[in-house]
Design a protein around this motif. Structure first.
Motif, mmCIF file in Angstrom:
data_model
loop_
_atom_site.group_PDB
_atom_site.id
_atom_site.type_symbol
_atom_site.label_atom_id
_atom_site.label_comp_id
_atom_site.label_asym_id
_atom_site.label_seq_id
_atom_site.Cartn_x
_atom_site.Cartn_y
_atom_site.Cartn_z
ATOM 1 N N ALA A 185 7.658 -4.642 -7.363
ATOM 2 C CA ALA A 185 6.461 -4.112 -8.032
ATOM 3 C C ALA A 185 6.684 -2.676 -8.479
ATOM 4 C CB ALA A 185 5.261 -4.204 -7.089
ATOM 5 N N VAL A 186 7.401 -1.881 -7.686
ATOM 6 C CA VAL A 186 7.725 -0.502 -8.076
ATOM 7 C C VAL A 186 8.553 -0.503 -9.360
ATOM 8 C CG1 VAL A 186 9.037 1.556 -7.436
ATOM 9 C CG2 VAL A 186 7.560 0.452 -5.754
ATOM 10 N N GLU A 187 9.497 -1.421 -9.468
ATOM 11 C CA GLU A 187 10.320 -1.492 -10.681
ATOM 12 C C GLU A 187 9.468 -1.862 -11.894
ATOM 13 O OE1 GLU A 187 13.923 -3.715 -10.295
ATOM 14 O OE2 GLU A 187 14.526 -2.697 -8.444
ATOM 15 N N GLY A 188 8.542 -2.793 -11.716
ATOM 16 C CA GLY A 188 7.635 -3.135 -12.811
ATOM 17 C C GLY A 188 6.759 -1.966 -13.200
ATOM 18 N N LEU A 189 6.288 -1.230 -12.194
ATOM 19 C CA LEU A 189 5.479 -0.034 -12.446
ATOM 20 C C LEU A 189 6.285 0.992 -13.235
ATOM 21 C CD1 LEU A 189 2.860 1.624 -11.771
ATOM 22 C CD2 LEU A 189 4.077 2.414 -9.721
ATOM 23 N N GLU A 238 0.827 -1.206 0.000
ATOM 24 C CA GLU A 238 0.000 0.000 0.000
ATOM 25 C C GLU A 238 0.862 1.256 0.000
ATOM 26 O OE1 GLU A 238 -2.527 -0.460 3.374
ATOM 27 O OE2 GLU A 238 -4.062 -1.576 2.275
ATOM 28 N N LEU A 239 1.899 1.281 0.836
ATOM 29 C CA LEU A 239 2.736 2.476 0.945
ATOM 30 C C LEU A 239 3.628 2.665 -0.274
ATOM 31 C CD1 LEU A 239 3.722 4.861 2.666
ATOM 32 C CD2 LEU A 239 5.425 3.316 3.663
ATOM 33 N N ASN A 240 4.311 1.612 -0.679
ATOM 34 C CA ASN A 240 5.324 1.726 -1.726
ATOM 35 C C ASN A 240 4.750 1.703 -3.139
ATOM 36 O OD1 ASN A 240 8.160 1.480 -0.309
ATOM 37 N ND2 ASN A 240 6.823 0.024 0.713
ATOM 38 N N VAL A 241 3.665 0.956 -3.334
ATOM 39 C CA VAL A 241 3.140 0.754 -4.689
ATOM 40 C C VAL A 241 1.814 1.493 -4.899
ATOM 41 C CG1 VAL A 241 2.541 -0.945 -6.446
ATOM 42 C CG2 VAL A 241 4.230 -1.523 -4.688
ATOM 43 N N SER A 252 19.168 14.318 -18.327
ATOM 44 C CA SER A 252 18.781 12.910 -18.522
ATOM 45 C C SER A 252 17.598 12.773 -19.474
ATOM 46 C CB SER A 252 18.421 12.271 -17.174
ATOM 47 O OG SER A 252 17.305 12.925 -16.596
ATOM 48 N N SER A 253 17.439 13.731 -20.370
ATOM 49 C CA SER A 253 16.237 13.779 -21.211
ATOM 50 C C SER A 253 16.097 12.595 -22.164
ATOM 51 C CB SER A 253 16.206 15.089 -22.009
ATOM 52 O OG SER A 253 17.319 15.163 -22.878
ATOM 53 N N TRP A 254 17.174 11.805 -22.351
ATOM 54 C CA TRP A 254 17.078 10.632 -23.232
ATOM 55 C C TRP A 254 17.088 9.338 -22.420
ATOM 56 C CZ3 TRP A 254 20.526 7.771 -27.127
ATOM 57 C CH2 TRP A 254 19.757 7.353 -28.230
ATOM 58 N N MET A 255 16.684 9.426 -21.165
ATOM 59 C CA MET A 255 16.694 8.262 -20.291
ATOM 60 C C MET A 255 15.303 8.028 -19.731
ATOM 61 S SD MET A 255 18.882 7.576 -16.802
ATOM 62 C CE MET A 255 20.423 7.366 -17.704
ATOM 63 N N THR A 256 14.776 6.836 -19.966
ATOM 64 C CA THR A 256 13.503 6.453 -19.369
ATOM 65 C C THR A 256 13.445 4.942 -19.233
ATOM 66 O OG1 THR A 256 11.110 6.882 -19.407
ATOM 67 C CG2 THR A 256 12.126 6.222 -21.492
ATOM 68 N N GLY A 257 12.634 4.488 -18.298
ATOM 69 C CA GLY A 257 12.476 3.056 -18.074
ATOM 70 C C GLY A 257 13.694 2.394 -17.455
ATOM 71 N N ARG A 305 8.998 10.875 -18.628
ATOM 72 C CA ARG A 305 9.986 9.837 -18.356
ATOM 73 C C ARG A 305 9.781 9.260 -16.958
ATOM 74 N NH1 ARG A 305 14.728 11.586 -17.678
ATOM 75 N NH2 ARG A 305 14.292 13.820 -17.393
ATOM 76 N N PHE A 306 9.944 7.960 -16.837
ATOM 77 C CA PHE A 306 9.834 7.265 -15.555
ATOM 78 C C PHE A 306 11.115 6.473 -15.309
ATOM 79 C CE2 PHE A 306 5.473 8.080 -16.617
ATOM 80 C CZ PHE A 306 4.803 8.217 -15.413
ATOM 81 N N ASN A 307 11.779 6.747 -14.218
ATOM 82 C CA ASN A 307 12.974 6.018 -13.819
ATOM 83 C C ASN A 307 12.917 5.765 -12.316
ATOM 84 O OD1 ASN A 307 14.768 6.091 -16.381
ATOM 85 N ND2 ASN A 307 14.170 8.231 -16.123
ATOM 86 N N ALA A 308 13.714 4.825 -11.852
ATOM 87 C CA ALA A 308 13.754 4.522 -10.420
ATOM 88 C C ALA A 308 15.195 4.414 -9.950
ATOM 89 C CB ALA A 308 13.001 3.231 -10.115
ATOM 90 N N LEU A 309 15.414 4.789 -8.704
ATOM 91 C CA LEU A 309 16.701 4.616 -8.051
ATOM 92 C C LEU A 309 16.607 3.414 -7.116
ATOM 93 C CD1 LEU A 309 17.543 8.315 -7.153
ATOM 94 C CD2 LEU A 309 18.684 6.897 -8.860
#
Length: 239
Positions: free
Chosen positions: A147-151, A98-101, A219-224, A165-169
């Motif tokens: 699940a966050v990475e899949g999202l 619930e909190l993270n996703v 980072s305009s050419w970075m997504t996913g 753009r969507f990226n994750a750390l």
């Protein structure tokens, strides 16, 4: 980093990584809107527009409190529940999801129409090294962050044509209030540092610098992408 004059929403900005990101964005010239359940003294000192927000009880009013467009969104709320699998009740899994996703999903749903109007926007989410590197007692948080990475990658594909753009750390252990119990003695801190090839745990500033890059035009050419900010934990093995 070119984030000057960008309007960026930082969710979970009361302390830790979220607070450091908000501070760094302001210093870089961005217009920052913060949102969190609690308002710390440090957050008050920033002087940002603040939206009281409990992501577990989000209603449809968030969008009404935001400006007519957003250039960026950072979703920082997270949790650490480290227990043996057999001692993890289903409720712990549910709370982490619930909190993270689900919290992230609801905030993103409110923000997407505003991100589209920016004609070039960036969303940054947070994962953990444990989502890819099997670690004992991390079952619940690793499941949620996977699940966050899949999202992240799914939304990157869906909104590429809208130039969002969507990226994750993906972080390893970072010195935040949330990680306090894991670092509450010098011995624990030293042991945690030695697990990382670079010989230290993460600092909130490490995450803030990476987040600024992902939010900026640099980072305009970075997504996913899932960027591993983990001191080498996920990819380096020392002999």
């Amino acid at each position: 980093m070119p984030v000057e004059n960008k309007i960026i929403l930082v969710v979970g900005a009361s302390s830790g990584i979220g607070l450091t990101i908000a501070q760094a964005l302001i210093k870089a010239g961005a217009e920052v809107i913060t949102a969190s359940r609690h308002v710390s003294d440090e957050l008050k000192q920033l002087g940002t527009k603040h939206i009281p927000l409990d992501v577990l009880q989000l209603d449809n009013e968030l969008q009404e409190q935001l400006p007519n467009k957003l250039h960026g969104l950072i979703y920082c709320p997270g949790s650490i529940r480290l227990k043996p699998f057999e001692r993890l009740p289903l409720e712990d899994f549910r709370k982490d999801l619930e909190l993270n996703v689900l919290g992230a999903i609801q905030v993103i749903k409110a923000a997407v129409p505003l991100l589209k109007k920016a004609e070039g926007a960036s969303v940054v989410l947070f994962s953990t090294v444990a989502a890819k590197l099997g670690m004992p007692f991390h079952t619940s948080i690793a499941t949620a962050k996977a699940a966050v990475e899949g999202l992240t990658v799914s939304l990157a594909a869906e909104y590429a044509s809208a130039n969002i753009r969507f990226n994750a750390l993906s972080l390893s252990l970072t010195d935040t209030p949330l990680a306090g119990q894991l670092l509450n003695t010098p011995e624990k801190s030293e042991t945690a540092a030695k697990r990382h090839p670079l010989g230290r745990i993460g600092k909130t500033q490490d995450a803030a610098e990476a987040a600024l890059y992902l939010l900026s035009d640099a980072s305009s050419w970075m997504t996913g992408q899932i960027l591993h900010l983990d001191g080498g934990m996920s990819s380096v093995k020392l002999l």
